[in-house]
Design a protein around this motif. Structure first.
Motif, PDB file in Angstrom:
ATOM      1  N   GLU A   1       0.740  -1.195   0.079  1.00  0.00           N
ATOM      2  CA  GLU A   1      -0.104   0.113  -0.094  1.00  0.00           C
ATOM      3  C   GLU A   1       0.830   1.251   0.068  1.00  0.00           C
ATOM      4  OE1 GLU A   1      -2.748  -0.152   3.140  1.00  0.00           O
ATOM      5  OE2 GLU A   1      -3.150  -2.068   2.939  1.00  0.00           O
TER       6      GLU A   1
ATOM      7  N   LEU B   1       2.447   4.817   1.235  1.00  0.00           N
ATOM      8  CA  LEU B   1       2.776   5.259   2.741  1.00  0.00           C
ATOM      9  C   LEU B   1       1.548   6.098   3.085  1.00  0.00           C
ATOM     10  CD1 LEU B   1       6.377   6.161   2.719  1.00  0.00           C
ATOM     11  CD2 LEU B   1       5.252   4.207   3.469  1.00  0.00           C
ATOM     12  N   GLU B   2       1.303   6.149   4.395  1.00  0.00           N
ATOM     13  CA  GLU B   2       0.521   7.223   5.049  1.00  0.00           C
ATOM     14  C   GLU B   2       0.995   8.648   4.897  1.00  0.00           C
ATOM     15  OE1 GLU B   2      -0.034   6.360   9.300  1.00  0.00           O
ATOM     16  OE2 GLU B   2      -0.188   4.078   9.018  1.00  0.00           O
ATOM     17  N   GLY B   3      -0.017   9.610   4.929  1.00  0.00           N
ATOM     18  CA  GLY B   3       0.660  11.059   4.520  1.00  0.00           C
ATOM     19  C   GLY B   3       1.342  11.467   5.796  1.00  0.00           C
ATOM     20  N   SER B   4       1.174  10.778   6.992  1.00  0.00           N
ATOM     21  CA  SER B   4       1.798  11.181   8.111  1.00  0.00           C
ATOM     22  C   SER B   4       3.438  10.885   8.028  1.00  0.00           C
ATOM     23  CB  SER B   4       1.134  10.695   9.362  1.00  0.00           C
ATOM     24  OG  SER B   4       1.462   9.540   9.536  1.00  0.00           O
ATOM     25  N   ILE B   5       3.524   9.610   7.624  1.00  0.00           N
ATOM     26  CA  ILE B   5       5.043   9.344   7.342  1.00  0.00           C
ATOM     27  C   ILE B   5       5.752  10.062   6.402  1.00  0.00           C
ATOM     28  CG2 ILE B   5       6.217   7.347   6.650  1.00  0.00           C
ATOM     29  CD1 ILE B   5       4.128   5.503   7.858  1.00  0.00           C
TER      30      ILE B   5
ATOM     31  N   THR C   1       5.025  13.077   5.639  1.00  0.00           N
ATOM     32  CA  THR C   1       5.240  14.421   6.524  1.00  0.00           C
ATOM     33  C   THR C   1       6.325  14.582   7.433  1.00  0.00           C
ATOM     34  OG1 THR C   1       2.950  14.811   6.079  1.00  0.00           O
ATOM     35  CG2 THR C   1       4.058  16.181   8.087  1.00  0.00           C
ATOM     36  N   GLN C   2       6.438  13.362   8.181  1.00  0.00           N
ATOM     37  CA  GLN C   2       7.767  13.142   9.074  1.00  0.00           C
ATOM     38  C   GLN C   2       8.909  13.093   8.156  1.00  0.00           C
ATOM     39  OE1 GLN C   2       7.173   9.700  12.050  1.00  0.00           O
ATOM     40  NE2 GLN C   2       5.131   9.673  11.421  1.00  0.00           N
TER      41      GLN C   2
ATOM     42  N   SER D   1       7.100  13.630  -3.040  1.00  0.00           N
ATOM     43  CA  SER D   1       6.125  12.537  -3.084  1.00  0.00           C
ATOM     44  C   SER D   1       5.308  12.829  -4.089  1.00  0.00           C
ATOM     45  CB  SER D   1       5.488  12.594  -1.679  1.00  0.00           C
ATOM     46  OG  SER D   1       4.756  13.848  -1.438  1.00  0.00           O
TER      47      SER D   1
ATOM     48  N   ASP E   1       7.326   5.397  -3.045  1.00  0.00           N
ATOM     49  CA  ASP E   1       6.398   6.306  -2.399  1.00  0.00           C
ATOM     50  C   ASP E   1       6.909   7.583  -2.073  1.00  0.00           C
ATOM     51  OD1 ASP E   1       3.924   4.557  -1.585  1.00  0.00           O
ATOM     52  OD2 ASP E   1       5.550   3.352  -0.596  1.00  0.00           O
TER      53      ASP E   1
ATOM     54  N   LYS F   1       8.742   1.440  10.984  1.00  0.00           N
ATOM     55  CA  LYS F   1       7.332   1.196  10.326  1.00  0.00           C
ATOM     56  C   LYS F   1       7.418   0.282   9.291  1.00  0.00           C
ATOM     57  CE  LYS F   1       5.228   4.899  11.954  1.00  0.00           C
ATOM     58  NZ  LYS F   1       4.094   4.919  12.781  1.00  0.00           N
TER      59      LYS F   1
END
Length: 110
Positions: free
Chosen positions: A2, A4-8, A10-11, A23, A45, A66
């Motif tokens: 899948e 990556l989460e947007g929060s990852i 962002t980090q 990204s 990603d 992660k």
């Protein structure tokens, strides 16, 4: 795998700074292929371009926590296919790590 989460993402961008993280699809295409014959293409990603060692350490720590794949990339000739992100994840480009910190003529290293 899948996306990556947007929060990852962002980090990661916070670690390297906004201008050193990519990204958006148009920016990722360059990092999705190699000159190797019959090598498939895969979009990463995210691409990060650290400028300092501590940034690399933080990226690796986050990826490990992660369980994300990291694809280290040097100058970007991509003749061997080793940096094609076949499991998506993070392309870790060393392009901006361009400062010589020490020259060791005895060991022929810089």
């Amino acid at each position: 795998m899948e996306m990556l989460e947007g929060s990852i993402i962002t980090q990661l961008e916070e670690i390297v700074g906004g201008k050193n993280g990519f990204s958006k699809k148009a920016a990722l295409v360059t990092y999705s292929y190699a000159a190797t014959a019959d090598m498939p293409t895969h979009l990463p990603d995210v691409v990060v371009m650290p400028t300092e060692i501590d940034q690399i350490q933080k990226i690796v720590q986050l990826a490990r926590a992660k369980k994300l794949a990291i694809y280290p990339r040097g100058a970007g000739t991509n003749l061997s296919g080793g940096t094609v992100p076949i499991e998506k994840g993070i392309v870790l480009s060393m392009q901006r790590m361009d400062k010589i910190l020490e020259i060791d003529p005895e060991n022929l290293t810089a």
